[in-house]
Design a protein around this motif. Structure first.
Motif, PDB file in Angstrom:
ATOM      1  N   THR A 108      12.339  16.891 -15.834  1.00  0.00           N
ATOM      2  CA  THR A 108      13.490  16.956 -17.177  1.00  0.00           C
ATOM      3  C   THR A 108      13.747  18.042 -17.548  1.00  0.00           C
ATOM      4  O   THR A 108      14.465  19.337 -17.482  1.00  0.00           O
ATOM      5  CB  THR A 108      14.092  16.144 -17.810  1.00  0.00           C
ATOM      6  OG1 THR A 108      13.461  16.044 -18.861  1.00  0.00           O
ATOM      7  CG2 THR A 108      14.634  14.664 -16.362  1.00  0.00           C
ATOM      8  N   TYR A 109      12.211  18.241 -18.355  1.00  0.00           N
ATOM      9  CA  TYR A 109      13.163  19.968 -19.068  1.00  0.00           C
ATOM     10  C   TYR A 109      12.679  21.168 -18.372  1.00  0.00           C
ATOM     11  O   TYR A 109      12.956  22.509 -18.391  1.00  0.00           O
ATOM     12  CB  TYR A 109      11.189  20.165 -20.211  1.00  0.00           C
ATOM     13  CG  TYR A 109      11.867  19.421 -21.230  1.00  0.00           C
ATOM     14  CD1 TYR A 109      12.973  19.683 -22.058  1.00  0.00           C
ATOM     15  CD2 TYR A 109      11.289  17.463 -21.269  1.00  0.00           C
ATOM     16  CE1 TYR A 109      12.893  18.464 -23.331  1.00  0.00           C
ATOM     17  CE2 TYR A 109      11.887  16.865 -22.436  1.00  0.00           C
ATOM     18  CZ  TYR A 109      12.116  17.122 -23.415  1.00  0.00           C
ATOM     19  OH  TYR A 109      12.738  16.048 -24.338  1.00  0.00           O
ATOM     20  N   ILE A 114      15.839  25.935 -16.573  1.00  0.00           N
ATOM     21  CA  ILE A 114      16.173  26.738 -15.548  1.00  0.00           C
ATOM     22  C   ILE A 114      16.936  27.464 -15.315  1.00  0.00           C
ATOM     23  O   ILE A 114      18.082  28.490 -15.401  1.00  0.00           O
ATOM     24  CB  ILE A 114      15.483  25.994 -13.978  1.00  0.00           C
ATOM     25  CG1 ILE A 114      13.959  26.550 -13.331  1.00  0.00           C
ATOM     26  CG2 ILE A 114      16.629  26.427 -12.987  1.00  0.00           C
ATOM     27  CD1 ILE A 114      13.967  25.280 -12.197  1.00  0.00           C
ATOM     28  N   ILE A 115      18.049  26.399 -16.113  1.00  0.00           N
ATOM     29  CA  ILE A 115      19.466  26.451 -16.472  1.00  0.00           C
ATOM     30  C   ILE A 115      19.796  27.037 -17.322  1.00  0.00           C
ATOM     31  O   ILE A 115      20.360  28.042 -17.163  1.00  0.00           O
ATOM     32  CB  ILE A 115      19.870  24.718 -17.027  1.00  0.00           C
ATOM     33  CG1 ILE A 115      20.116  24.370 -15.450  1.00  0.00           C
ATOM     34  CG2 ILE A 115      21.820  25.237 -17.005  1.00  0.00           C
ATOM     35  CD1 ILE A 115      20.347  22.426 -15.999  1.00  0.00           C
ATOM     36  N   ALA A 116      19.104  27.795 -18.098  1.00  0.00           N
ATOM     37  CA  ALA A 116      19.371  28.949 -19.519  1.00  0.00           C
ATOM     38  C   ALA A 116      18.924  29.649 -19.122  1.00  0.00           C
ATOM     39  O   ALA A 116      19.049  31.279 -19.462  1.00  0.00           O
ATOM     40  CB  ALA A 116      17.643  28.277 -20.773  1.00  0.00           C
ATOM     41  N   SER A 117      17.387  29.553 -17.801  1.00  0.00           N
ATOM     42  CA  SER A 117      17.215  30.866 -17.498  1.00  0.00           C
ATOM     43  C   SER A 117      18.335  32.173 -16.814  1.00  0.00           C
ATOM     44  O   SER A 117      18.485  32.511 -16.467  1.00  0.00           O
ATOM     45  CB  SER A 117      15.645  30.303 -16.542  1.00  0.00           C
ATOM     46  OG  SER A 117      16.265  30.929 -15.756  1.00  0.00           O
ATOM     47  N   GLY A 118      19.014  30.861 -15.932  1.00  0.00           N
ATOM     48  CA  GLY A 118      20.182  31.382 -15.026  1.00  0.00           C
ATOM     49  C   GLY A 118      20.770  31.856 -16.623  1.00  0.00           C
ATOM     50  O   GLY A 118      21.843  32.709 -16.279  1.00  0.00           O
ATOM     51  N   LEU A 234      23.709  15.547  -7.115  1.00  0.00           N
ATOM     52  CA  LEU A 234      23.082  16.350  -8.522  1.00  0.00           C
ATOM     53  C   LEU A 234      22.291  15.343  -9.199  1.00  0.00           C
ATOM     54  O   LEU A 234      22.416  13.929  -9.642  1.00  0.00           O
ATOM     55  CB  LEU A 234      24.754  16.074  -9.253  1.00  0.00           C
ATOM     56  CG  LEU A 234      24.953  17.036 -10.762  1.00  0.00           C
ATOM     57  CD1 LEU A 234      24.386  18.389 -10.367  1.00  0.00           C
ATOM     58  CD2 LEU A 234      26.383  16.815 -11.464  1.00  0.00           C
ATOM     59  N   PHE A 235      21.144  16.109 -10.114  1.00  0.00           N
ATOM     60  CA  PHE A 235      20.335  15.176 -10.737  1.00  0.00           C
ATOM     61  C   PHE A 235      19.145  14.606 -10.227  1.00  0.00           C
ATOM     62  O   PHE A 235      18.901  13.272 -11.078  1.00  0.00           O
ATOM     63  CB  PHE A 235      21.044  14.362 -12.142  1.00  0.00           C
ATOM     64  CG  PHE A 235      22.006  15.374 -12.926  1.00  0.00           C
ATOM     65  CD1 PHE A 235      21.558  16.843 -13.292  1.00  0.00           C
ATOM     66  CD2 PHE A 235      23.310  15.279 -13.596  1.00  0.00           C
ATOM     67  CE1 PHE A 235      22.492  17.578 -14.246  1.00  0.00           C
ATOM     68  CE2 PHE A 235      24.451  15.884 -14.434  1.00  0.00           C
ATOM     69  CZ  PHE A 235      24.110  17.185 -14.652  1.00  0.00           C
ATOM     70  N   PHE A 236      19.240  14.697  -9.263  1.00  0.00           N
ATOM     71  CA  PHE A 236      18.212  13.726  -8.361  1.00  0.00           C
ATOM     72  C   PHE A 236      17.348  13.541  -9.155  1.00  0.00           C
ATOM     73  O   PHE A 236      16.510  11.763  -9.213  1.00  0.00           O
ATOM     74  CB  PHE A 236      18.155  14.796  -6.887  1.00  0.00           C
ATOM     75  CG  PHE A 236      17.254  13.836  -6.037  1.00  0.00           C
ATOM     76  CD1 PHE A 236      17.989  13.039  -5.579  1.00  0.00           C
ATOM     77  CD2 PHE A 236      15.417  13.655  -6.279  1.00  0.00           C
ATOM     78  CE1 PHE A 236      17.302  11.847  -4.625  1.00  0.00           C
ATOM     79  CE2 PHE A 236      14.864  12.680  -5.210  1.00  0.00           C
ATOM     80  CZ  PHE A 236      15.470  12.122  -4.167  1.00  0.00           C
ATOM     81  N   PRO A 240      18.732  17.411 -17.258  1.00  0.00           N
ATOM     82  CA  PRO A 240      17.635  18.373 -17.039  1.00  0.00           C
ATOM     83  C   PRO A 240      18.195  18.279 -19.189  1.00  0.00           C
ATOM     84  O   PRO A 240      18.874  17.782 -19.539  1.00  0.00           O
ATOM     85  CB  PRO A 240      18.585  19.519 -17.371  1.00  0.00           C
ATOM     86  CG  PRO A 240      19.054  18.941 -16.342  1.00  0.00           C
ATOM     87  CD  PRO A 240      20.126  17.744 -15.943  1.00  0.00           C
ATOM     88  N   HIS A 241      16.382  18.448 -19.581  1.00  0.00           N
ATOM     89  CA  HIS A 241      16.440  18.112 -21.241  1.00  0.00           C
ATOM     90  C   HIS A 241      16.474  20.037 -21.805  1.00  0.00           C
ATOM     91  O   HIS A 241      15.499  20.717 -20.445  1.00  0.00           O
ATOM     92  CB  HIS A 241      15.431  17.299 -21.334  1.00  0.00           C
ATOM     93  CG  HIS A 241      16.062  15.966 -21.194  1.00  0.00           C
ATOM     94  ND1 HIS A 241      16.466  15.349 -20.182  1.00  0.00           N
ATOM     95  CD2 HIS A 241      16.026  15.637 -22.046  1.00  0.00           C
ATOM     96  CE1 HIS A 241      16.506  13.830 -20.457  1.00  0.00           C
ATOM     97  NE2 HIS A 241      17.104  13.765 -21.872  1.00  0.00           N
ATOM     98  N   PHE A 242      15.701  19.859 -22.637  1.00  0.00           N
ATOM     99  CA  PHE A 242      15.731  21.272 -23.203  1.00  0.00           C
ATOM    100  C   PHE A 242      14.946  21.780 -24.381  1.00  0.00           C
ATOM    101  O   PHE A 242      14.818  20.869 -25.449  1.00  0.00           O
ATOM    102  CB  PHE A 242      16.982  22.045 -23.665  1.00  0.00           C
ATOM    103  CG  PHE A 242      18.015  21.832 -22.562  1.00  0.00           C
ATOM    104  CD1 PHE A 242      18.199  23.275 -21.269  1.00  0.00           C
ATOM    105  CD2 PHE A 242      19.088  21.470 -21.902  1.00  0.00           C
ATOM    106  CE1 PHE A 242      19.159  23.046 -20.356  1.00  0.00           C
ATOM    107  CE2 PHE A 242      19.997  21.291 -20.912  1.00  0.00           C
ATOM    108  CZ  PHE A 242      20.304  22.036 -20.669  1.00  0.00           C
ATOM    109  N   ASN A 243      13.938  22.592 -23.863  1.00  0.00           N
ATOM    110  CA  ASN A 243      12.830  23.157 -25.387  1.00  0.00           C
ATOM    111  C   ASN A 243      12.733  24.160 -25.027  1.00  0.00           C
ATOM    112  O   ASN A 243      13.262  24.709 -24.272  1.00  0.00           O
ATOM    113  CB  ASN A 243      11.479  22.010 -24.400  1.00  0.00           C
ATOM    114  CG  ASN A 243      10.833  22.317 -25.065  1.00  0.00           C
ATOM    115  OD1 ASN A 243       9.888  23.623 -24.586  1.00  0.00           O
ATOM    116  ND2 ASN A 243       9.722  21.719 -26.478  1.00  0.00           N
ATOM    117  N   ALA A 244      12.868  24.213 -25.815  1.00  0.00           N
ATOM    118  CA  ALA A 244      13.164  26.130 -26.551  1.00  0.00           C
ATOM    119  C   ALA A 244      11.423  26.841 -26.011  1.00  0.00           C
ATOM    120  O   ALA A 244      11.422  27.891 -25.275  1.00  0.00           O
ATOM    121  CB  ALA A 244      12.411  26.459 -28.277  1.00  0.00           C
ATOM    122  N   SER A 245      10.562  27.079 -26.435  1.00  0.00           N
ATOM    123  CA  SER A 245       9.166  26.983 -25.183  1.00  0.00           C
ATOM    124  C   SER A 245       9.569  27.208 -23.788  1.00  0.00           C
ATOM    125  O   SER A 245       9.035  28.401 -23.759  1.00  0.00           O
ATOM    126  CB  SER A 245       8.080  27.012 -25.863  1.00  0.00           C
ATOM    127  OG  SER A 245       7.924  25.623 -25.676  1.00  0.00           O
TER     128      SER A 245
END
Length: 442
Positions: A108-109, A114-118, A234-236, A240-245
């Motif tokens: 999920t991270y 991937i979303i953040a990079s987009g 969606l979200f199969f 998604p979860h988010f991590n700074a690094s």
């Protein structure tokens, strides 16, 4: 302008609902990119120990999203789409970083990154596109040469069987069908005319695949095991979860794909005779950014413009977008019908390898054609081209030379296209300055 190509293509085909020739040319584009694209979900899914059900979904939705991403680039809007005959697929350079994020933090991270990079690509597109003056012919020529020739070893690897460490690598059967593929493509280009000549790559792949099948090198097991229907969800694999690094890592990867896509954009502009503007390039970046966001939401991957298909366009001589529209629709259908999509996976690696050697070589020579316009009586231009191409090829052969650098630097420095591109830009600034392009030779 790209719009000129769009309007010409539209008016010519507006009354044609279905064109068999364009359909076949689109199928040729599909086969050129299919293997390289399917490889990414197979590598990541295997590394993360996905089940058969999970792997089936991953491959299917990846193919489907390739179609969506390609349509985003083909259709020029006020916001997105470069409007050139491009095909998008998974960014191969994202494999190792995604495997690392998925194994250490969880999948999920991985999708959050991937979303953040987009989002990053979408937001930075305008700024990045204004750096067009950093890419005069000596830089674009070097970059396209690097893209083509750094991919030739990939073709040779497939020609030998796909896995250099395998005992069967270099088996005479592999070499035979691989070189038959090359021979068929060359003979068709030498003797065939018209439409047959334009689909030389497709015919080379199909004829060699039938020969390989007669030699027992083709297995239809993947087709029998695949499901008949699979719809995107969606979200199969989870929200998604988010991590700074993790996000920073994928943002660095996205910068490498933007640099590589820039080279492909210019290569296509050269092939189609279109002079790209900053607005065109900005829309191209934005389309890739949106494609990456959708990839994260539907739990697939970031997508970038495939350089493989530049060689297809150059060889076929068909420079309109219509065949690629067919390819995009076929990708959508194959993503919904895994059993049908699995048919393309049975093509032996040596067959694809033979075709890749021809296509990638063509891309490399196209870069040399651009360099031919450069004034090489100037010693600075010689150094820009020679050092950047040398670094790009060197890093491609020995990416582990940077193994002691921090992971973030390895992501950037381990990509020969990125190293060569950055070197070309920096050296051109050093010798020629910004926006002070020297007159090209006639």
């Amino acid at each position: 302008m790209v719009e000129e190509l769009s309007s010409t293509t539209t008016s010519k085909h507006s009354k044609v609902l279905f064109s068999p020739k364009d359909f076949v040319l689109g199928f040729q584009h599909l086969l050129a990119m299919y293997s390289g694209d399917v490889l990414v979900p197979l590598l990541i899914g295997s590394y993360l120990h996905f089940s058969a059900m999970q792997m089936t979904y991953l491959v299917s939705i990846d193919i489907f999203m390739c179609g969506i991403a390609t349509l985003l680039q083909l259709k020029q809007t006020a916001l997105t789409g470069i409007g050139l005959p491009v095909v998008l697929g998974c960014a191969v350079q994202a494999v190792t970083p995604l495997e690392s994020i998925g194994s250490k933090l969880g999948i999920t991270y991985m999708y959050g990154a991937i979303i953040a990079s987009g989002v990053f690509v979408f937001l930075i597109a305008g700024v990045f596109s204004k750096l067009k003056k950093l890419f005069p012919p000596v830089v674009t020529g070097s970059l396209i040469t690097i893209i083509g020739f750094t991919l030739v070893p990939v073709g040779f690897q497939d020609l030998g069987g796909g896995t250099p460490s395998a005992h069967s690598f270099g088996d005479p059967k592999n070499l035979l069908v691989g070189f038959i593929t090359i021979a068929v493509i060359l003979l068709l280009n030498a003797w065939a005319k018209g439409f047959l000549k334009s689909i030389a790559i497709l015919l080379g792949i199909l004829i060699s695949s039938f020969i390989a099948g007669a030699m027992g090198m083709v297995s239809l097991k993947p087709v029998s095991q695949a499901a008949w229907l699979h719809t995107p969800q969606l979200f199969f694999f989870g929200v998604p979860h988010f991590n700074a690094s993790a996000m920073i890592t994928m943002i660095l990867v996205s910068l490498t794909t933007m640099i590589e896509s820039t080279g492909v954009f210019f290569a296509l502009g050269e092939v189609t005779g279109q002079k790209l503007t900053s607005e065109d390039i900005k829309r191209g970046y934005r389309a890739e950014g949106i494609a990456a966001i959708l990839g994260g939401l539907f739990n697939t991957f970031p997508y970038s413009t495939f350089s493989e298909n530049v060689g297809v366009i150059r060889m076929s001589g068909v420079k309109t977008r219509r065949p690629v529209y067919y390819a995009a629709v076929m990708l959508l259908l194959l993503g919904l019908l895994p059993k049908a999509g699995a048919l393309a996976t049975v093509i032996p690696d040596p067959v694809l390898g033979g075709a890749m050697i021809v296509m990638f070589g063509i891309v490399g020579v196209q870069g040399i054609q651009i360099l031919h316009k450069v004034d090489f009586t100037d010693n600075g231009n010689i150094l820009v081209a020679s050092v950047s191409v040398g670094l790009g090829l060197g890093v491609t052969m020995y990416p582990h030379i940077f193994q002691f650098l921090p992971t973030e630097f390895q992501i950037m420095m381990g990509n020969g296209v990125v190293v060569g591109s950055v070197a070309a830009v920096v050296l051109n600034l050093l010798f020629n300055g910004y926006g002070k392009e020297k007159p090209a030779k006639n």
